[in-house]
Design an enzyme around this catalytic site. Structure first.
Site, mmCIF file in Angstrom:
data_model
loop_
_atom_site.group_PDB
_atom_site.id
_atom_site.type_symbol
_atom_site.label_atom_id
_atom_site.label_comp_id
_atom_site.label_asym_id
_atom_site.label_seq_id
_atom_site.Cartn_x
_atom_site.Cartn_y
_atom_site.Cartn_z
ATOM 1 N N GLU A 23 43.547 21.092 33.333
ATOM 2 C CA GLU A 23 44.679 20.287 33.804
ATOM 3 C C GLU A 23 45.529 21.073 34.798
ATOM 4 O OE1 GLU A 23 47.853 19.323 31.034
ATOM 5 O OE2 GLU A 23 48.312 17.512 32.166
ATOM 6 N N SER B 5 55.603 23.424 30.604
ATOM 7 C CA SER B 5 56.785 23.615 31.464
ATOM 8 C C SER B 5 56.680 24.935 32.239
ATOM 9 C CB SER B 5 58.044 23.623 30.602
ATOM 10 O OG SER B 5 58.047 24.794 29.805
ATOM 11 N N GLY C 96 45.916 12.867 24.537
ATOM 12 C CA GLY C 96 46.856 12.812 23.406
ATOM 13 C C GLY C 96 47.092 14.173 22.791
ATOM 14 N N SER D 262 50.763 15.978 23.177
ATOM 15 C CA SER D 262 52.179 16.124 22.787
ATOM 16 C C SER D 262 52.596 15.142 21.707
ATOM 17 C CB SER D 262 53.085 15.903 23.997
ATOM 18 O OG SER D 262 52.683 16.711 25.053
HETATM 19 C C1 LIG Z 1 55.248 13.224 33.673
HETATM 20 C C2 LIG Z 1 54.742 13.775 32.377
HETATM 21 C C3 LIG Z 1 53.501 13.406 31.922
HETATM 22 C C4 LIG Z 1 53.030 13.898 30.709
HETATM 23 N N1 LIG Z 1 51.796 13.478 30.293
HETATM 24 C C5 LIG Z 1 51.325 13.907 29.095
HETATM 25 C C6 LIG Z 1 50.076 13.439 28.611
HETATM 26 O O1 LIG Z 1 49.381 12.653 29.266
HETATM 27 N N2 LIG Z 1 49.664 13.875 27.402
HETATM 28 C C7 LIG Z 1 50.395 14.730 26.636
HETATM 29 O O2 LIG Z 1 49.940 15.094 25.554
HETATM 30 N N3 LIG Z 1 51.598 15.195 27.060
HETATM 31 C C8 LIG Z 1 52.084 14.792 28.263
HETATM 32 N N4 LIG Z 1 53.303 15.244 28.721
HETATM 33 C C9 LIG Z 1 54.101 16.090 27.855
HETATM 34 C C10 LIG Z 1 54.243 17.528 28.329
HETATM 35 O O3 LIG Z 1 53.057 18.244 28.171
HETATM 36 C C11 LIG Z 1 55.406 18.143 27.530
HETATM 37 O O4 LIG Z 1 56.582 17.437 27.893
HETATM 38 C C12 LIG Z 1 55.580 19.601 27.813
HETATM 39 O O5 LIG Z 1 54.508 20.353 27.321
HETATM 40 C C13 LIG Z 1 56.889 20.143 27.202
HETATM 41 O O6 LIG Z 1 56.996 19.776 25.851
HETATM 42 P P1 LIG Z 1 58.296 19.062 25.285
HETATM 43 O O7 LIG Z 1 58.646 17.912 26.177
HETATM 44 O O8 LIG Z 1 58.071 18.767 23.852
HETATM 45 O O9 LIG Z 1 59.460 20.122 25.441
HETATM 46 P P2 LIG Z 1 59.767 21.349 24.473
HETATM 47 O O10 LIG Z 1 58.498 22.058 24.109
HETATM 48 O O11 LIG Z 1 60.608 20.851 23.365
HETATM 49 O O12 LIG Z 1 60.598 22.288 25.433
HETATM 50 C C14 LIG Z 1 61.980 22.066 25.699
HETATM 51 C C15 LIG Z 1 62.469 23.187 26.617
HETATM 52 O O13 LIG Z 1 62.292 24.478 25.982
HETATM 53 C C16 LIG Z 1 61.539 25.333 26.831
HETATM 54 N N5 LIG Z 1 60.627 26.140 26.007
HETATM 55 C C17 LIG Z 1 59.833 25.686 24.989
HETATM 56 N N6 LIG Z 1 59.114 26.697 24.473
HETATM 57 C C18 LIG Z 1 59.426 27.820 25.183
HETATM 58 C C19 LIG Z 1 59.015 29.190 25.126
HETATM 59 N N7 LIG Z 1 58.104 29.606 24.248
HETATM 60 N N8 LIG Z 1 59.556 30.067 26.005
HETATM 61 C C20 LIG Z 1 60.487 29.657 26.922
HETATM 62 N N9 LIG Z 1 60.928 28.359 27.011
HETATM 63 C C21 LIG Z 1 60.413 27.470 26.165
HETATM 64 C C22 LIG Z 1 60.745 24.418 27.761
HETATM 65 O O14 LIG Z 1 60.477 25.065 28.999
HETATM 66 C C23 LIG Z 1 61.720 23.259 27.953
HETATM 67 O O15 LIG Z 1 62.650 23.562 28.974
HETATM 68 C C24 LIG Z 1 53.808 14.780 29.941
HETATM 69 C C25 LIG Z 1 55.069 15.162 30.397
HETATM 70 C C26 LIG Z 1 55.532 14.679 31.599
HETATM 71 C C27 LIG Z 1 56.878 15.111 32.074
#
Ligand SMILES: Cc1cc2nc3c(=O)[nH]c(=O)nc-3n(C[C@H](O)[C@H](O)[C@H](O)COP(=O)(O)OP(=O)(O)OC[C@H]3O[C@@H](n4cnc5c(N)ncnc54)[C@H](O)[C@@H]3O)c2cc1C
Length: 394
Positions: free
Chosen positions: A247, A376, A130, A132
């Site tokens: 991870e 990402s 937990g 995100s």
């Molecule tokens: C299949 C899957 C499983 C997952 N499982 C888990 C889980 O079990 N537990 C959990 O906690 N989370 C989980 N996640 C969440 C995952 O860790 C987040 O989706 C990821 O860290 C990106 O965060 P966000 O979706 O909020 O996107 P955002 O942080 O909002 O990013 C949006 C976009 O902006 C870009 N961006 C953001 N910040 C920067 C920066 N500083 N420089 C350049 N570009 C940037 C990103 O690359 C992306 O393209 C999972 C995600 C997926 C897809």
């Protein structure tokens, strides 16, 4: 660095191979494929997991006192290579094994280790992660979920999102804000939360593949015993960073089957007819396949750097970002290549979540997910730029 395996390691590889070949689950029949769904697939993978555990193959490098085999890290790597070679599933409780368990070993009290580690390996207790939240993904220091200490309990309120396997989990390694007056990296902590506690609500989210592997979790006045604090109070950021390193290292290991994908792509090219001849004779296709082979070799040798570090007893560091970035981006391009080669026929392939070969469109859709999960690709590039190349912060 010595790139060769010793005779003992090769003998061990032979043992692993023989066991896996003798015990591997039979492929799904057409009839089973037609009715497979997420629950049946989970049960099937759980049975396979339990068989692996009984054979002593789960948590190979974990200490014996916590249910592991106390094997060397290289033996674990050889096992993963053989699993990938036969294209077999890794079992269930993947996050528990690649990240929650290692984080518990690094940060847990002895009591926590004794209580939680073995059931993770046996998959008797499933764990989820937990971190995100709707307003905190890449920037995890921005988490808002609160945990207020009242007597012997933390009272947790807030929301997590994208939590893989939360709908099946018994425990969550939950990151919460424990002191909102401190700077954001400092006022957070990690808790072990029983997912069956009153006030926990899990809502599955359906992905583009059609499966619902991740979830939203809502916490409403959830009571978590103080003894379930993992690591120091308000020191959760270090626990989080360490957990993420485990991870990323684990993800690059689980997509270690790149060589298998390449072999499948070569077979696909041979069997696909373009303008009356096999695609394997097409110069552009051959170039693309050769390029994948070169990149896989580069990935493998770079991976040996991380491996050397682990063999010296060190924890994974920023170099795990290279493995994560390269393996997930490469897997995305390889599956995209297959879907393009198949053209409209890609959409006609049988879809099931348990298709070790074929099923390219689904695999392509899923490959997008791993370039986001665990941080990402853009975020991995920042890490590589700042921590490995020592570039100034952008
Ligand atoms: C299949 C899957 C499983 C997952 N499982 C888990 C889980 O079990 N537990 C959990 O906690 N989370 C989980 N996640 C969440 C995952 O860790 C987040 O989706 C990821 O860290 C990106 O965060 P966000 O979706 O909020 O996107 P955002 O942080 O909002 O990013 C949006 C976009 O902006 C870009 N961006 C953001 N910040 C920067 C920066 N500083 N420089 C350049 N570009 C940037 C990103 O690359 C992306 O393209 C999972 C995600 C997926 C897809």
């Amino acid at each position: 660095m010595d790139f060769n395996y010793s005779p003992e390691q090769e003998a061990y590889r032979g043992q692993v191979r023989a066991w896996l070949e003798a015990h591997q689950p039979p492929p799904l029949t057409d009839e089973e494929r037609a009715r497979i769904n997420e629950d049946l697939l989970w049960e099937r993978n759980k049975r396979w997991h339990q068989q692996l555990f009984a054979g002593g193959w789960v948590g190979l490098s974990w200490p014996r006192e916590y249910g592991g085999r106390g094997a060397t890290f290289i033996e674990q790597v050889i096992f993963q290579q053989e699993l990938a070679r036969l294209n077999l599933p890794v079992g269930v409780n993947v996050l528990g094994i690649i990240m929650n368990g290692p984080a518990l070993m690094q940060w847990g009290t002895e009591e926590q280790k004794q209580r939680y580690l073995e059931p993770i390996l046996k998959a008797d207790e499933i764990w989820c992660e937990g971190m995100s939240e709707p307003g905190a993904g890449s920037d995890l220091a921005a988490i808002q979920t609160r945990a207020d200490l009242q007597g012997d309990y933390f009272i947790v309120n807030g929301q997590k999102v994208w939590t893989t396997v939360a709908q099946r989990a018994h425990f969550c390694q939950l990151f919460v804000r424990t002191d909102p007056t401190l700077p954001k990296h400092k006022g957070m902590s990690a808790l072990i939360v029983d997912m069956h506690s009153p006030g926990v609500t899990v809502k599955p989210l359906r992905q583009i593949t059609g499966d619902a592997e991740f979830n939203e979790i809502f916490f409403e006045d959830v009571r978590v015993p103080k003894a379930n604090l993992l690591g120091p109070l308000n020191g959760g950021w270090q626990v989080l960073v360490a957990t993420l390193m485990h991870e990323r290292f684990g993800i690059s290991e689980t997509v270690a089957g790149g060589d298998v994908i390449l072999a499948q792509l070569i077979e696909l090219a041979k069997g696909t007819v373009l303008s009356g001849v096999s695609a394997a004779f097409d110069g552009e296709i051959r170039q693309a396949l050769a390029q994948f082979a070169c990149e896989l070799a580069a990935k493998k040798y770079n991976g040996l750097r991380g491996l050397t570090k682990r063999l010296k007893g060190q924890q994974p560091g920023a170099e795990s970002s290279i493995g994560k970035l390269v393996s997930t981006e490469l897997s995305q391009r390889m599956t995209k290549f297959a879907a393009r080669l198949l053209g409209p026929f890609a959409a006609l392939e049988r879809h099931s979540s348990f298709a070790p070969e074929g099923d390219w469109l689904r695999r392509q859709l899923w490959s997008e997910a791993l370039t986001i999960a665990g941080g990402s690709s853009a975020v991995q590039k920042n890490m590589i730029g700042e921590r490995i190349l020592q570039l100034p912060k952008g």
